[in-house]
Design a protein around this motif. Structure first.
Motif, PDB file in Angstrom:
ATOM      1  N   ALA A   1      45.001  23.892  39.182  1.00 20.94           N
ATOM      2  CA  ALA A   1      44.668  25.227  39.683  1.00 20.94           C
ATOM      3  C   ALA A   1      45.004  25.721  40.825  1.00 20.94           C
ATOM      4  O   ALA A   1      45.463  26.487  41.234  1.00 20.94           O
ATOM      5  CB  ALA A   1      43.951  25.955  37.982  1.00 20.94           C
TER       6      ALA A   1
ATOM      7  N   HIS B   1      43.431  21.838  35.274  1.00 17.45           N
ATOM      8  CA  HIS B   1      43.077  23.682  35.835  1.00 17.45           C
ATOM      9  C   HIS B   1      41.652  23.118  36.986  1.00 17.45           C
ATOM     10  O   HIS B   1      41.411  23.222  37.518  1.00 17.45           O
ATOM     11  CB  HIS B   1      41.908  23.619  34.541  1.00 17.45           C
ATOM     12  CG  HIS B   1      42.540  24.740  33.150  1.00 17.45           C
ATOM     13  ND1 HIS B   1      42.766  25.912  33.946  1.00 17.45           N
ATOM     14  CD2 HIS B   1      42.326  24.027  32.125  1.00 17.45           C
ATOM     15  CE1 HIS B   1      43.337  26.717  32.803  1.00 17.45           C
ATOM     16  NE2 HIS B   1      42.909  25.822  31.593  1.00 17.45           N
TER      17      HIS B   1
ATOM     18  N   SER C   1      55.199  35.763  33.361  1.00 19.71           N
ATOM     19  CA  SER C   1      54.334  34.390  33.203  1.00 19.71           C
ATOM     20  C   SER C   1      55.415  34.199  32.910  1.00 19.71           C
ATOM     21  O   SER C   1      56.450  34.223  32.645  1.00 19.71           O
ATOM     22  CB  SER C   1      52.813  35.441  31.870  1.00 19.71           C
ATOM     23  OG  SER C   1      52.963  36.085  31.951  1.00 19.71           O
TER      24      SER C   1
ATOM     25  N   GLY D   1      46.401  33.981  37.732  1.00 18.07           N
ATOM     26  CA  GLY D   1      46.194  32.856  37.023  1.00 18.07           C
ATOM     27  C   GLY D   1      46.529  31.860  36.113  1.00 18.07           C
ATOM     28  O   GLY D   1      48.211  31.663  36.691  1.00 18.07           O
TER      29      GLY D   1
ATOM     30  N   GLU E   1      46.886  29.437  33.060  1.00 20.66           N
ATOM     31  CA  GLU E   1      46.005  29.522  31.542  1.00 20.66           C
ATOM     32  C   GLU E   1      46.745  28.517  30.400  1.00 20.66           C
ATOM     33  O   GLU E   1      47.739  28.303  30.962  1.00 20.66           O
ATOM     34  CB  GLU E   1      46.576  30.578  30.434  1.00 20.66           C
ATOM     35  CG  GLU E   1      45.474  30.677  29.350  1.00 20.66           C
ATOM     36  CD  GLU E   1      46.265  32.506  28.780  1.00 20.66           C
ATOM     37  OE1 GLU E   1      45.588  32.276  27.181  1.00 20.66           O
ATOM     38  OE2 GLU E   1      47.268  32.945  29.219  1.00 20.66           O
ATOM     39  N   THR E   2      46.063  27.844  29.651  1.00 21.83           N
ATOM     40  CA  THR E   2      46.185  26.663  28.669  1.00 21.83           C
ATOM     41  C   THR E   2      45.933  27.302  27.737  1.00 21.83           C
ATOM     42  O   THR E   2      44.998  27.456  27.399  1.00 21.83           O
ATOM     43  CB  THR E   2      45.352  25.594  29.060  1.00 21.83           C
ATOM     44  OG1 THR E   2      44.753  25.399  29.503  1.00 21.83           O
ATOM     45  CG2 THR E   2      46.001  24.458  30.202  1.00 21.83           C
TER      46      THR E   2
ATOM     47  N   HIS F   1      50.792  33.172  35.541  1.00 24.70           N
ATOM     48  CA  HIS F   1      51.095  34.807  35.124  1.00 24.70           C
ATOM     49  C   HIS F   1      51.299  34.505  36.997  1.00 24.70           C
ATOM     50  O   HIS F   1      50.094  34.022  37.844  1.00 24.70           O
ATOM     51  CB  HIS F   1      48.612  34.814  34.286  1.00 24.70           C
ATOM     52  CG  HIS F   1      48.783  34.854  33.543  1.00 24.70           C
ATOM     53  ND1 HIS F   1      49.803  35.374  32.322  1.00 24.70           N
ATOM     54  CD2 HIS F   1      48.152  34.294  32.717  1.00 24.70           C
ATOM     55  CE1 HIS F   1      49.355  34.295  30.669  1.00 24.70           C
ATOM     56  NE2 HIS F   1      48.603  33.836  31.448  1.00 24.70           N
TER      57      HIS F   1
ATOM     58  N   SER G   1      42.244  29.099  24.287  1.00 27.06           N
ATOM     59  CA  SER G   1      42.913  29.163  25.646  1.00 27.06           C
ATOM     60  C   SER G   1      41.557  29.342  26.649  1.00 27.06           C
ATOM     61  O   SER G   1      40.386  29.304  26.319  1.00 27.06           O
ATOM     62  CB  SER G   1      43.413  30.143  25.452  1.00 27.06           C
ATOM     63  OG  SER G   1      42.380  31.351  26.372  1.00 27.06           O
ATOM     64  N   ARG G   2      41.895  28.776  28.104  1.00 22.76           N
ATOM     65  CA  ARG G   2      41.497  28.500  29.069  1.00 22.76           C
ATOM     66  C   ARG G   2      41.735  28.733  30.149  1.00 22.76           C
ATOM     67  O   ARG G   2      43.374  28.661  30.458  1.00 22.76           O
ATOM     68  CB  ARG G   2      40.784  27.185  29.826  1.00 22.76           C
ATOM     69  CG  ARG G   2      40.242  26.793  30.852  1.00 22.76           C
ATOM     70  CD  ARG G   2      39.902  24.701  30.735  1.00 22.76           C
ATOM     71  NE  ARG G   2      39.278  24.973  31.840  1.00 22.76           N
ATOM     72  CZ  ARG G   2      38.671  23.563  32.575  1.00 22.76           C
ATOM     73  NH1 ARG G   2      39.233  23.139  31.636  1.00 22.76           N
ATOM     74  NH2 ARG G   2      38.188  23.494  33.188  1.00 22.76           N
ATOM     75  N   THR G   3      41.390  29.080  31.653  1.00 20.26           N
ATOM     76  CA  THR G   3      41.787  30.118  32.459  1.00 20.26           C
ATOM     77  C   THR G   3      40.862  29.994  33.543  1.00 20.26           C
ATOM     78  O   THR G   3      40.662  30.213  33.517  1.00 20.26           O
ATOM     79  CB  THR G   3      42.036  32.384  32.235  1.00 20.26           C
ATOM     80  OG1 THR G   3      43.205  32.008  31.023  1.00 20.26           O
ATOM     81  CG2 THR G   3      42.883  32.528  33.612  1.00 20.26           C
ATOM     82  N   SER G   4      41.987  29.635  34.526  1.00 21.15           N
ATOM     83  CA  SER G   4      41.256  29.247  35.763  1.00 21.15           C
ATOM     84  C   SER G   4      42.079  30.844  36.501  1.00 21.15           C
ATOM     85  O   SER G   4      43.644  31.420  36.949  1.00 21.15           O
ATOM     86  CB  SER G   4      42.348  28.239  36.434  1.00 21.15           C
ATOM     87  OG  SER G   4      41.454  27.389  36.094  1.00 21.15           O
ATOM     88  N   ARG G   5      41.356  31.691  37.753  1.00 18.12           N
ATOM     89  CA  ARG G   5      41.295  32.920  38.348  1.00 18.12           C
ATOM     90  C   ARG G   5      41.302  32.520  40.012  1.00 18.12           C
ATOM     91  O   ARG G   5      40.468  32.345  40.423  1.00 18.12           O
ATOM     92  CB  ARG G   5      41.618  33.761  37.654  1.00 18.12           C
ATOM     93  CG  ARG G   5      41.796  33.582  36.382  1.00 18.12           C
ATOM     94  CD  ARG G   5      41.945  35.718  35.198  1.00 18.12           C
ATOM     95  NE  ARG G   5      41.294  35.669  34.332  1.00 18.12           N
ATOM     96  CZ  ARG G   5      42.787  36.374  33.794  1.00 18.12           C
ATOM     97  NH1 ARG G   5      43.514  35.716  34.103  1.00 18.12           N
ATOM     98  NH2 ARG G   5      42.834  36.668  32.359  1.00 18.12           N
TER      99      ARG G   5
END
Length: 399
Positions: free
Chosen positions: A50, A46, A29, A5, A7-8, A23, A393-397
């Motif tokens: 990412a 992202h 992390s 992942g 995350e910002t 992550h 926050s923003r997360t790309s997984r």
């Protein structure tokens, strides 16, 4: 290990800062950071970065850097470079954590156990409020603490110098010429403005003599003719370095400027990559390489710049007047690099808002910085940061 992942993290109170967390599937992390244009950097992280990071081994650090930078190349400290810089710092943090060692040791070992610091005389609001980075807008109410150092150098620089010396800090950086530069767009300074800008230097020398080194920050605001004039006016005060007297659209102009200055030429936090620093070093007038880890390409690129500067017999002085992660990462580089001259710090930051949001800061005592043995760069968010009302926050997984 692989990255699962990206995350910002952003805090509205510090609108120009963006943090990047990488992550992994092993529970570790890595934390990175950059400054300026935070929303644009976040989008680039992202949209572009990412997908090229997720599923990859973070410990193959140079490979990850190559994959991110091969397309765009390196010529400016724009959104792409700032994103890469934050990611690279996070990768190094992971690298240290994976092996249980501080970044300074993972870089190849330390050249020293402590490094001299100078105080950049910013105040508490300098990053909290973007308007506060303009000297003309500074005076706006009560102080947030005892180290409102920007106001201090504008009003009683002698007392400020004594305060720093009382703490063992023997070097300081100020920028009193900015008021005239902001008015005239760097083309002119009136006799009254010049007298006012020189007054802090007079006060410092009257108060403490030559006990403290005084660096001059020009923030790239001046024309070349006016920059040369100001260099001549500063000669009686034995200033230590002159930093970014004008925009470095052509670093070769520094050779002409240096003919008029007795102080070191110092450049530049605005330069990105070893290629730009090579051009600076090749002018033959480089006095100090001032590299910013969040703008030059991160730790990976910074260690190459440091090594190249060493080959030119020029010292480095990592820039820091932004956030706590870059500050810590810069201190690790400063401990490692053979040619470190001095490390920038801001006492209004490391005693003020830094501890509000992070733990693990380097220690500053009697004018020297030391590091703990914590793995990585040692910085992590306080648990309560994610409960702040301005936290996003923003997360790309992995899909």
């Amino acid at each position: 290990m692989k990255i699962t992942g990206v995350e910002t993290v952003r805090l509205a109170e510090f609108a120009n800062l963006v943090w990047v967390l990488l992550h992994t599937d092993e529970g570790l992390s890595g934390l990175g950071e950059t400054f300026f244009g935070a929303s644009a950097v976040e989008a680039y992280v992202h949209d572009w970065c990412a997908p090229r990071l997720i599923g990859k081994d973070p410990l193959a650090l140079q490979a990850r850097v190559n994959e991110l930078t091969d397309y765009i190349g390196w010529r400016g400290a724009g959104v792409e470079t700032r994103a890469y810089s934050a990611i690279d710092i996070a990768l190094w943090d992971l690298f240290g954590k994976a092996y249980g060692k501080p970044v300074a040791d993972m870089l190849g070992g330390r050249s020293r156990e402590s490094v001299r610091t100078y105080n950049t005389c910013a105040g508490y609001k300098y990053i909290r409020d973007a308007r506060a980075q303009s000297v003309a807008n500074w005076h706006r109410g009560a102080s947030d603490g005892p180290y409102e150092d920007l106001e201090a150098f504008l009003t009683d620089a002698g007392a400020l110098a004594r305060s720093l010396l009382d703490q063992g800090i023997t070097a300081m950086k100020i920028w009193p010429f900015d008021i005239a530069a902001e008015r005239s767009a760097g083309w002119d300074i009136t006799p009254a403005e010049l007298k006012a800008a020189l007054k802090p230097f007079e006060q410092i020398r009257e108060a403490v003599g030559d006990e403290i080194d005084v660096m001059v920050e020009f923030h790239s605001l001046w024309s070349l003719p006016m920059a040369k004039k100001l260099a001549r006016e500063l000669k009686p005060f034995k200033t230590y370095w002159h930093e970014d007297p004008f925009r470095l659209d052509n670093v070769g102009d520094l050779a002409e400027y240096a003919r008029h200055s007795d102080a070191f030429v110092c450049a530049s936090e605005t330069l990105a990559s070893k290629h730009a620093f090579r051009e600076y070093l090749q002018t033959g007038r480089a006095g100090v390489c001032m590299l910013d880890l969040s703008w030059c390409g991160g730790i990976t690129e910074a260690r190459k710049i440091a090594a190249m500067a060493e080959a030119f017999k020029v010292p480095i002085a990592p820039h820091d007047c932004t956030g706590p992660v870059v500050y810590a990462a810069s201190c690790h580089l400063s401990m490692h690099a053979t040619n470190t001259l001095i490390q920038e710090s801001v006492r209004a930051f490391y005693t003020g808002w830094y501890p509000e949001i992070v733990v693990g800061l380097p220690a500053v005592e009697r004018g020297f910085i030391t590091l703990s043995q914590a793995p990585g760069h040692g910085i992590s968010f306080r648990d309560e940061v994610r409960q702040r009302p301005d936290f996003t926050s923003r997360t790309s997984r992995e899909s």
